[in-house]
Design a protein around this motif. Structure first.
Motif, PDB file in Angstrom:
ATOM      1  N   LYS A 208       0.885  -1.188  -0.099  1.00 28.55           N
ATOM      2  CA  LYS A 208      -0.048   0.049  -0.125  1.00 28.55           C
ATOM      3  C   LYS A 208       0.875   1.433   0.168  1.00 28.55           C
ATOM      4  CE  LYS A 208      -3.720   2.274   2.734  1.00 28.55           C
ATOM      5  NZ  LYS A 208      -4.444   2.336   3.942  1.00 28.55           N
ATOM      6  N   GLY A 209       0.584   2.040  -0.933  1.00 37.07           N
ATOM      7  CA  GLY A 209       1.392   3.396  -0.926  1.00 37.07           C
ATOM      8  C   GLY A 209       2.252   3.342  -2.015  1.00 37.07           C
ATOM      9  N   GLU A 210       3.177   4.231  -2.173  1.00 39.74           N
ATOM     10  CA  GLU A 210       4.101   4.383  -3.471  1.00 39.74           C
ATOM     11  C   GLU A 210       5.511   4.553  -2.846  1.00 39.74           C
ATOM     12  OE1 GLU A 210       2.603   7.368  -5.964  1.00 39.74           O
ATOM     13  OE2 GLU A 210       1.285   6.086  -7.110  1.00 39.74           O
ATOM     14  N   VAL A 211       6.665   4.051  -3.668  1.00 38.23           N
ATOM     15  CA  VAL A 211       8.090   4.150  -3.360  1.00 38.23           C
ATOM     16  C   VAL A 211       8.458   4.743  -4.434  1.00 38.23           C
ATOM     17  CG1 VAL A 211       8.696   1.844  -4.077  1.00 38.23           C
ATOM     18  CG2 VAL A 211      10.136   2.888  -2.396  1.00 38.23           C
ATOM     19  N   ILE A 212       9.667   5.557  -4.438  1.00 38.69           N
ATOM     20  CA  ILE A 212      10.209   6.096  -5.762  1.00 38.69           C
ATOM     21  C   ILE A 212      11.772   5.799  -5.830  1.00 38.69           C
ATOM     22  CG2 ILE A 212      10.871   8.385  -4.381  1.00 38.69           C
ATOM     23  CD1 ILE A 212      10.408   9.686  -7.172  1.00 38.69           C
ATOM     24  N   ASN A 213      12.229   5.685  -6.702  1.00 34.42           N
ATOM     25  CA  ASN A 213      13.700   5.532  -7.157  1.00 34.42           C
ATOM     26  C   ASN A 213      14.264   6.838  -7.044  1.00 34.42           C
ATOM     27  OD1 ASN A 213      16.302   5.413  -8.330  1.00 34.42           O
ATOM     28  ND2 ASN A 213      15.884   3.569  -9.308  1.00 34.42           N
ATOM     29  N   ALA A 214      15.034   7.250  -6.056  1.00 33.81           N
ATOM     30  CA  ALA A 214      15.488   8.502  -5.914  1.00 33.81           C
ATOM     31  C   ALA A 214      16.378   8.971  -7.052  1.00 33.81           C
ATOM     32  CB  ALA A 214      16.130   8.774  -4.685  1.00 33.81           C
ATOM     33  N   HIS A 215      17.230   7.994  -7.919  1.00 33.82           N
ATOM     34  CA  HIS A 215      17.793   8.337  -8.889  1.00 33.82           C
ATOM     35  C   HIS A 215      17.313   8.639 -10.099  1.00 33.82           C
ATOM     36  CE1 HIS A 215      21.465   8.121 -11.250  1.00 33.82           C
ATOM     37  NE2 HIS A 215      21.254   7.515 -12.023  1.00 33.82           N
ATOM     38  N   THR A 216      16.017   7.495 -10.464  1.00 34.96           N
ATOM     39  CA  THR A 216      15.548   7.717 -11.743  1.00 34.96           C
ATOM     40  C   THR A 216      14.325   8.727 -11.626  1.00 34.96           C
ATOM     41  OG1 THR A 216      14.624   5.684 -11.366  1.00 34.96           O
ATOM     42  CG2 THR A 216      16.590   5.588 -12.303  1.00 34.96           C
ATOM     43  N   ASN A 217      13.809   9.042 -10.336  1.00 32.44           N
ATOM     44  CA  ASN A 217      12.346   9.542 -10.217  1.00 32.44           C
ATOM     45  C   ASN A 217      11.110   8.617 -10.545  1.00 32.44           C
ATOM     46  OD1 ASN A 217      13.195  11.876  -8.601  1.00 32.44           O
ATOM     47  ND2 ASN A 217      13.568  12.599 -10.638  1.00 32.44           N
ATOM     48  N   ARG A 218      11.432   7.341 -10.802  1.00 32.95           N
ATOM     49  CA  ARG A 218      10.693   6.320 -11.151  1.00 32.95           C
ATOM     50  C   ARG A 218       9.626   5.899  -9.801  1.00 32.95           C
ATOM     51  NH1 ARG A 218      11.399   0.171 -12.785  1.00 32.95           N
ATOM     52  NH2 ARG A 218       9.093  -0.355 -13.191  1.00 32.95           N
ATOM     53  N   ILE A 219       8.569   6.124 -10.061  1.00 31.44           N
ATOM     54  CA  ILE A 219       7.634   5.709  -9.073  1.00 31.44           C
ATOM     55  C   ILE A 219       7.058   4.138  -9.362  1.00 31.44           C
ATOM     56  CG2 ILE A 219       5.300   6.182  -7.881  1.00 31.44           C
ATOM     57  CD1 ILE A 219       5.744   9.314  -8.618  1.00 31.44           C
ATOM     58  N   PHE A 220       7.203   3.299  -8.423  1.00 33.32           N
ATOM     59  CA  PHE A 220       6.703   2.224  -8.211  1.00 33.32           C
ATOM     60  C   PHE A 220       5.275   1.859  -7.669  1.00 33.32           C
ATOM     61  CE2 PHE A 220      11.219   2.010  -8.830  1.00 33.32           C
ATOM     62  CZ  PHE A 220      11.669   0.928  -9.579  1.00 33.32           C
ATOM     63  N   PRO A 221       4.447   1.454  -8.159  1.00 31.17           N
ATOM     64  CA  PRO A 221       2.890   1.473  -7.657  1.00 31.17           C
ATOM     65  C   PRO A 221       2.873   0.072  -6.741  1.00 31.17           C
ATOM     66  CG  PRO A 221       2.789   0.573  -9.849  1.00 31.17           C
ATOM     67  CD  PRO A 221       4.273   1.010  -9.737  1.00 31.17           C
ATOM     68  N   VAL A 222       1.699   0.219  -6.261  1.00 28.00           N
ATOM     69  CA  VAL A 222       1.276  -1.114  -5.135  1.00 28.00           C
ATOM     70  C   VAL A 222       1.570  -2.593  -5.909  1.00 28.00           C
ATOM     71  CG1 VAL A 222      -0.532  -2.192  -4.162  1.00 28.00           C
ATOM     72  CG2 VAL A 222      -0.289   0.356  -3.710  1.00 28.00           C
ATOM     73  N   GLY A 223       1.971  -3.282  -5.297  1.00 27.63           N
ATOM     74  CA  GLY A 223       2.360  -4.868  -5.957  1.00 27.63           C
ATOM     75  C   GLY A 223       3.605  -4.841  -6.377  1.00 27.63           C
ATOM     76  N   THR A 224       4.351  -3.903  -6.663  1.00 28.47           N
ATOM     77  CA  THR A 224       5.770  -4.099  -7.124  1.00 28.47           C
ATOM     78  C   THR A 224       6.842  -4.261  -6.231  1.00 28.47           C
ATOM     79  OG1 THR A 224       5.216  -1.919  -8.564  1.00 28.47           O
ATOM     80  CG2 THR A 224       7.431  -2.573  -8.389  1.00 28.47           C
ATOM     81  N   MET A 225       7.623  -5.145  -6.736  1.00 26.09           N
ATOM     82  CA  MET A 225       9.099  -5.529  -6.090  1.00 26.09           C
ATOM     83  C   MET A 225      10.070  -4.806  -6.264  1.00 26.09           C
ATOM     84  SD  MET A 225      11.050  -9.313  -6.467  1.00 26.09           S
ATOM     85  CE  MET A 225       9.634 -10.264  -6.084  1.00 26.09           C
ATOM     86  N   PHE A 226      10.720  -4.586  -5.331  1.00 30.72           N
ATOM     87  CA  PHE A 226      12.051  -3.577  -5.770  1.00 30.72           C
ATOM     88  C   PHE A 226      13.112  -3.987  -4.625  1.00 30.72           C
ATOM     89  CE2 PHE A 226       9.369  -1.432  -2.677  1.00 30.72           C
ATOM     90  CZ  PHE A 226      10.086  -1.007  -1.473  1.00 30.72           C
ATOM     91  N   GLY A 227      14.337  -3.767  -5.299  1.00 30.57           N
ATOM     92  CA  GLY A 227      15.439  -3.995  -4.468  1.00 30.57           C
ATOM     93  C   GLY A 227      16.174  -5.395  -4.812  1.00 30.57           C
ATOM     94  N   HIS A 228      15.268  -6.220  -5.489  1.00 31.72           N
ATOM     95  CA  HIS A 228      15.847  -7.417  -5.949  1.00 31.72           C
ATOM     96  C   HIS A 228      16.773  -7.442  -7.003  1.00 31.72           C
ATOM     97  CE1 HIS A 228      12.726  -6.152  -8.656  1.00 31.72           C
ATOM     98  NE2 HIS A 228      13.101  -7.215  -9.458  1.00 31.72           N
TER      99      HIS A 228
END
Length: 164
Positions: A107-127
């Protein structure tokens, strides 16, 4: 069991199945206040799977990575995902840190601070950092209140070997 049903709303069918199991097994009582961890130790696999699916239904519905997995995956790995909460602007991890875990937004959003890409709900990141065997390439930050599931690196790597 009825208290468990009231707390987590597991539904009458699963309550009936659990009560039948407890009635057939001495030393257990359907009206006792056994915790979920203990239930998972003593229940047969079919009931564990049903309870696991129920307890994690919201995450399964929101996260494509968790959808369509077999019962073995759900039984062995869903409990390994640890829920986390971040406030808006919290740093999830920073560039250059050791990659020790992966995250999935619930729930909520996360942003890649380098690319400014926003990752929506359900997204895996850091992998990606784990897959490529490197330190964190980018920093990630919550853009709003953020709820995630965190999975430790060793569990993630084992899971990938077992379920490519």
């Amino acid at each position: 069991m009825h208290e468990l049903d009231e707390k987590i709303n597991i539904g009458p069918e699963l309550v009936d199945r659990l009560l039948r199991y407890f009635e057939q097994n001495e030393g257990m009582s359907g009206s006792s206040q056994e915790d979920i961890g203990y239930l998972f130790e003593v229940l047969p696999a079919t009931l564990k799977i049903a309870l696991t699916r129920f307890l994690n239904k919201d995450a399964i519905e929101r996260v494509p990575f968790l959808q369509g997995k077999d019962d073995t995956f759900y039984l062995n790995y869903l409990e390994k995902f640890k829920p986390m909460r971040f406030d808006a602007e919290d740093i999830i991890f920073e560039k250059g840190q050791k990659a020790r875990e992966i995250f999935i937004s619930i729930k909520g959003e996360v942003i890649n601070a380098h690319t400014n890409r926003i990752f929506p709900v359900g997204t895996m990141f850091g992998h990606d950092d784990i897959l490529f065997g490197r330190d964190r390439l980018h920093s990630f930050q919550a853009t709003s209140e953020l709820f995630t599931l965190r999975l430790e690196r060793d569990v993630f790597e084992k899971m990938l070997k077992e379920f490519p």
